[in-house]
Motif scaffolding. Structure first.
Motif, PDB file in Angstrom:
ATOM      1  N   GLU A  43      20.406  19.204  46.982  1.00  0.00           N
ATOM      2  CA  GLU A  43      21.511  18.592  47.475  1.00  0.00           C
ATOM      3  C   GLU A  43      21.580  18.390  48.887  1.00  0.00           C
ATOM      4  OE1 GLU A  43      25.760  19.188  48.344  1.00  0.00           O
ATOM      5  OE2 GLU A  43      24.507  20.862  48.507  1.00  0.00           O
ATOM      6  N   LEU A  44      22.566  17.405  49.218  1.00  0.00           N
ATOM      7  CA  LEU A  44      22.340  16.769  50.609  1.00  0.00           C
ATOM      8  C   LEU A  44      22.721  17.917  51.665  1.00  0.00           C
ATOM      9  CD1 LEU A  44      22.285  14.523  52.414  1.00  0.00           C
ATOM     10  CD2 LEU A  44      24.692  13.835  51.751  1.00  0.00           C
ATOM     11  N   THR A  45      23.937  18.971  51.351  1.00  0.00           N
ATOM     12  CA  THR A  45      24.123  19.675  52.198  1.00  0.00           C
ATOM     13  C   THR A  45      23.259  20.883  52.580  1.00  0.00           C
ATOM     14  OG1 THR A  45      26.016  20.376  50.818  1.00  0.00           O
ATOM     15  CG2 THR A  45      26.512  18.951  52.365  1.00  0.00           C
ATOM     16  N   SER A  46      22.720  21.137  51.630  1.00  0.00           N
ATOM     17  CA  SER A  46      21.923  22.458  51.681  1.00  0.00           C
ATOM     18  C   SER A  46      20.288  22.058  51.693  1.00  0.00           C
ATOM     19  CB  SER A  46      22.041  23.328  50.552  1.00  0.00           C
ATOM     20  OG  SER A  46      21.749  22.700  49.404  1.00  0.00           O
ATOM     21  N   ALA A  47      20.055  20.784  51.747  1.00  0.00           N
ATOM     22  CA  ALA A  47      18.405  20.511  51.539  1.00  0.00           C
ATOM     23  C   ALA A  47      17.677  20.947  52.970  1.00  0.00           C
ATOM     24  CB  ALA A  47      18.181  18.748  51.505  1.00  0.00           C
ATOM     25  N   GLY A  48      16.563  21.097  52.926  1.00  0.00           N
ATOM     26  CA  GLY A  48      15.908  21.486  54.074  1.00  0.00           C
ATOM     27  C   GLY A  48      15.246  20.199  55.032  1.00  0.00           C
ATOM     28  N   VAL A  49      15.165  19.072  54.267  1.00  0.00           N
ATOM     29  CA  VAL A  49      14.705  17.693  54.782  1.00  0.00           C
ATOM     30  C   VAL A  49      15.843  16.673  54.151  1.00  0.00           C
ATOM     31  CG1 VAL A  49      12.943  16.073  55.119  1.00  0.00           C
ATOM     32  CG2 VAL A  49      12.516  18.560  54.670  1.00  0.00           C
ATOM     33  N   VAL A  50      16.275  15.804  55.088  1.00  0.00           N
ATOM     34  CA  VAL A  50      17.045  14.782  54.696  1.00  0.00           C
ATOM     35  C   VAL A  50      16.562  13.451  55.264  1.00  0.00           C
ATOM     36  CG1 VAL A  50      19.379  13.638  55.162  1.00  0.00           C
ATOM     37  CG2 VAL A  50      19.390  16.210  54.614  1.00  0.00           C
ATOM     38  N   VAL A  51      16.479  12.536  54.447  1.00  0.00           N
ATOM     39  CA  VAL A  51      16.111  11.138  54.991  1.00  0.00           C
ATOM     40  C   VAL A  51      17.223  10.107  54.864  1.00  0.00           C
ATOM     41  CG1 VAL A  51      14.551   9.175  54.619  1.00  0.00           C
ATOM     42  CG2 VAL A  51      13.726  11.628  54.289  1.00  0.00           C
ATOM     43  N   SER A  52      17.645   9.390  55.743  1.00  0.00           N
ATOM     44  CA  SER A  52      18.978   8.827  55.851  1.00  0.00           C
ATOM     45  C   SER A  52      18.587   7.477  56.133  1.00  0.00           C
ATOM     46  CB  SER A  52      19.926   9.260  56.797  1.00  0.00           C
ATOM     47  OG  SER A  52      20.554  10.413  56.083  1.00  0.00           O
ATOM     48  N   GLY A  53      19.364   6.397  55.654  1.00  0.00           N
ATOM     49  CA  GLY A  53      19.109   5.213  55.909  1.00  0.00           C
ATOM     50  C   GLY A  53      20.508   4.311  56.375  1.00  0.00           C
ATOM     51  N   GLY A  54      20.294   3.443  57.331  1.00  0.00           N
ATOM     52  CA  GLY A  54      21.417   2.877  57.882  1.00  0.00           C
ATOM     53  C   GLY A  54      21.767   1.519  57.341  1.00  0.00           C
ATOM     54  N   ARG A  55      22.466   0.850  58.352  1.00  0.00           N
ATOM     55  CA  ARG A  55      22.640  -0.758  58.046  1.00  0.00           C
ATOM     56  C   ARG A  55      21.389  -1.449  58.232  1.00  0.00           C
ATOM     57  NH1 ARG A  55      28.261  -2.930  59.888  1.00  0.00           N
ATOM     58  NH2 ARG A  55      27.522  -2.065  61.848  1.00  0.00           N
ATOM     59  N   GLY A  56      20.525  -1.012  58.974  1.00  0.00           N
ATOM     60  CA  GLY A  56      19.225  -1.707  59.237  1.00  0.00           C
ATOM     61  C   GLY A  56      18.244  -1.673  57.916  1.00  0.00           C
ATOM     62  N   VAL A  57      18.590  -0.978  56.811  1.00  0.00           N
ATOM     63  CA  VAL A  57      18.009  -1.127  55.741  1.00  0.00           C
ATOM     64  C   VAL A  57      18.304  -2.343  54.873  1.00  0.00           C
ATOM     65  CG1 VAL A  57      17.078  -0.087  53.621  1.00  0.00           C
ATOM     66  CG2 VAL A  57      17.898   1.449  55.435  1.00  0.00           C
ATOM     67  N   GLY A  58      19.264  -2.951  55.221  1.00  0.00           N
ATOM     68  CA  GLY A  58      19.529  -4.333  54.813  1.00  0.00           C
ATOM     69  C   GLY A  58      20.021  -4.538  53.383  1.00  0.00           C
ATOM     70  N   SER A  59      19.778  -3.625  52.302  1.00  0.00           N
ATOM     71  CA  SER A  59      20.515  -4.014  51.130  1.00  0.00           C
ATOM     72  C   SER A  59      20.155  -2.644  50.082  1.00  0.00           C
ATOM     73  CB  SER A  59      19.495  -5.063  50.374  1.00  0.00           C
ATOM     74  OG  SER A  59      18.274  -4.592  49.942  1.00  0.00           O
ATOM     75  N   GLU A  60      20.801  -2.779  49.226  1.00  0.00           N
ATOM     76  CA  GLU A  60      20.937  -1.540  48.109  1.00  0.00           C
ATOM     77  C   GLU A  60      19.364  -1.509  47.656  1.00  0.00           C
ATOM     78  OE1 GLU A  60      23.564  -2.037  44.885  1.00  0.00           O
ATOM     79  OE2 GLU A  60      22.937   0.051  44.186  1.00  0.00           O
ATOM     80  N   ASP A  61      18.832  -2.607  47.220  1.00  0.00           N
ATOM     81  CA  ASP A  61      17.553  -2.480  46.814  1.00  0.00           C
ATOM     82  C   ASP A  61      16.590  -2.079  47.666  1.00  0.00           C
ATOM     83  OD1 ASP A  61      16.421  -3.452  44.283  1.00  0.00           O
ATOM     84  OD2 ASP A  61      15.383  -5.178  45.418  1.00  0.00           O
ATOM     85  N   ASP A  62      16.623  -2.403  49.129  1.00  0.00           N
ATOM     86  CA  ASP A  62      15.575  -1.969  49.929  1.00  0.00           C
ATOM     87  C   ASP A  62      15.711  -0.464  50.476  1.00  0.00           C
ATOM     88  OD1 ASP A  62      14.188  -4.176  50.313  1.00  0.00           O
ATOM     89  OD2 ASP A  62      15.735  -5.163  51.727  1.00  0.00           O
TER      90      ASP A  62
END
Lengths: 308, 252
Positions: free
Chosen positions: A189-208
């Motif tokens: 779960e996002l708020t309790s996870a020990g590690v979080v990987v986040s993507g931003g606009r630079g990722v470019g698409s839902e597929d990517d």
């Protein structure tokens, strides 16, 4: 000087870590009486009695408390409130549902997400999603507080408090439970996870976004997204990390293709280690990153995923 | 059915907040202000209920300073029918506490008799997450917080709530107070013609005293400080170096 602490109990089970952290915070205020509620709560009450610093446990077992609906639990707390100067709880969604209702019924203010106790009426709490810390002094006779878990250590388990069964308060019969859907994702779960990987606009698409998810799965991490990525439709709204989304503080936060808008930084800057991967070396995210990598994310992220 | 939507004027979420040197709070003078983002979601939901024929009138309410007129005009431009501004302070730096706001809203509800109050789950300035719950308590109504789905059916509403670890669905008696979370909807932008039309919609001005509410705060602000800054980090030259540094730090 007595404290009533609402234990976090879900379907009869004590959330020990959340409750024990709140006991540490409450210990500075006086003798702590824990209130356990549920359709069944004997086991949860017995476990809470072992937390160091707990003087007594009250166990209110009744079907009306089975799903911890705000209205009946708030009425129960108010019926017990006469004996206590402080009424506190860990800052969970359950308690944040219940405690402001308790405060209004007692005609006092609530103090949410308290991070430090200065004295019996003075407390520190974050405002603006942690962009400022404010110390407030309550003039109310009773103080209703939720404590943010991340800033308190859990109390130990050497206690042996007595457990007293108490009766239910009247059922206000204003609401009823329909169903629970526990998150089915294989990811934490996002708020309790020990590690979080986040993507931003630079990722470019839902597929990517799949390359973000692949890295997250390699790290057993939750997946997050910036508001820009959510607004662009690359990621669902409930992945949003930031002032208008979830506030997270994992051990490791990896920001990929995220420039570092103020409102995003507000949601993740308390992470222990921050990694930023972005091709723009001027991106503000690098000002908060412990380790910054200026690179094209489409090269760096798959490379990182395969080498970890 | 009338729907009341309380909206708050807050610093725009894109603006970096600055703590005032005297520690009394955050500098709000000459800063871009907007509607609290969670309140925008509440306004949107109220308008959708009206469009679906489940609500007859949407009333936006703001409690604060005179400048909150602009926030109410935004709600009117989105589609609210009329607005009520309750002036509770002359000073833009005074934050009206949730308990006071809830008491004033109770006064408005006693007059307007709405079937539903839709609020944002929290304001992004004081992050207290309390006004909806407090209002529900003062009214003796049911409450449904952190809503991601809302379905109104006659005397009851079915609400799916975002809770730690998942979703909970509950059924609440009407009238009720629902506080909304991010996933409920995506608020619309006001079109230019609607912004023009909003200028002609009714906006009543009241004061806290009109509702017999004492707006003096219960919490005294002792100090406000910037959070501890993060120590500057380093740039790594390659993915391999990144992995090495993460291993050294015990992060992977």
């Amino acid at each position: 000087m007595a404290v009533l602490l609402l234990a976090e109990v879900t379907d009869g089970e004590l959330a020990l870590d959340a409750t024990a952290k709140a006991v540490t915070a409450a210990g500075a205020l006086g003798d702590v009486t824990v209130l356990a509620t549920g359709a069944t709560c004997a086991d949860a009450a017995a476990e809470a009695a072992k937390i160091d610093g707990v003087a007594k446990v009250l166990c209110a077992e009744d079907p009306i408390y089975g799903k911890r609906l705000a209205e009946p639990v708030a009425d129960l707390i108010v019926s017990l409130a006469g004996d206590y100067e402080h009424i506190v709880a860990p800052a969970t969604t359950d308690a944040k549902n219940i405690m402001p209702r308790v405060a209004a019924l007692l005609d006092v203010m609530v103090m949410s997400d308290v991070t430090a106790v200065v004295d019996g009426s003075t407390f520190e709490r974050p405002i603006y999603a942690g962009n400022a810390m404010q110390t407030v002094k309550s003039s109310d006779a009773k103080k209703v507080i939720t404590f943010r878990g991340a800033t308190f250590d859990a109390a130990g388990m050497g206690g042996s408090a007595s457990v007293e069964n108490i009766g239910a308060a009247a059922d206000p019969a204003l609401s009823s439970w329909v169903e629970d859907k526990v998150a089915t994702s294989d990811r934490p779960e996002l708020t309790s996870a020990g590690v979080v990987v986040s993507g931003g606009r630079g990722v470019g698409s839902e597929d990517d976004f799949k390359i973000i998810e692949a890295l997250a799965d390699k790290l057993n991490a939750a997946v997050g997204a910036s508001r820009a990525a959510v607004d662009s439709g690359y990621a669902p709204n409930d992945w949003q990390v930031g002032q208008t989304g979830k506030v997270v503080a994992p051990d490791l936060y990896v920001a990929v293709g995220i420039s570092g808008a103020i409102q995003h930084l507000a949601g993740m800057k308390d992470s222990k280690i921050i990694v930023a991967i972005n091709k723009d070396e001027e991106a503000p995210i690098f000002q908060v990153a412990d380790f910054g990598l200026v690179a094209d994310l489409f090269d760096a992220v798959p490379d990182l995923t395969s080498k970890l | 059915m009338k729907v009341i939507v309380p909206v708050k004027r807050v610093i725009d979420y894109n603006v970096k907040v600055r703590v005032k040197a005297d520690g009394s709070g955050v500098d709000l003078a000459n800063v871009k202000m907007s509607m609290n983002p969670f309140d925008e979601i509440a306004v949107e939901q109220a308008i959708r209920l009206k469009e679906a024929g489940k609500a007859d009138e949407v009333i936006a309410v703001s409690v604060g300073v005179k400048q909150a007129q602009e926030t109410l005009r935004t709600a009117l431009a989105m589609g609210a029918d009329r607005a009520i501004l309750v002036i509770a302070s002359d000073d833009v730096h005074t934050d009206i506490e949730p308990l006071t706001v809830a008491k004033i809203l109770k006064g408005i509800i006693d007059e307007e008799q709405p079937g539903l109050v839709l609020c944002g789950k929290q304001a992004i300035d004081n992050d207290m997450n309390a006004t909806g719950q407090m209002l529900s308590a003062l009214m003796g109504w049911s409450q449904a917080t952190f809503a991601s789905e809302l379905d109104i059916d006659g005397d009851s509403a079915t609400v799916t709530r975002e809770v730690d670890g998942g979703l909970q669905t509950i059924k609440v008696n009407m009238p009720t107070v629902v506080t909304v979370d991010l996933r409920l909807n995506e608020p619309r932008y006001a079109s230019l013609p609607n912004i023009m039309k909003a200028k002609k919609k009714p906006l009543d001005e009241k004061t806290a005293a009109d509702y017999g509410v004492d707006a003096s705060p219960r919490l005294e602000i002792v100090n406000t400080v910037e959070p501890a800054a993060r120590a500057a980090g380093i740039k790594v030259g390659s993915v391999d170096e990144l992995i090495e540094k993460l291993k050294e730090a015990g992060a992977v």
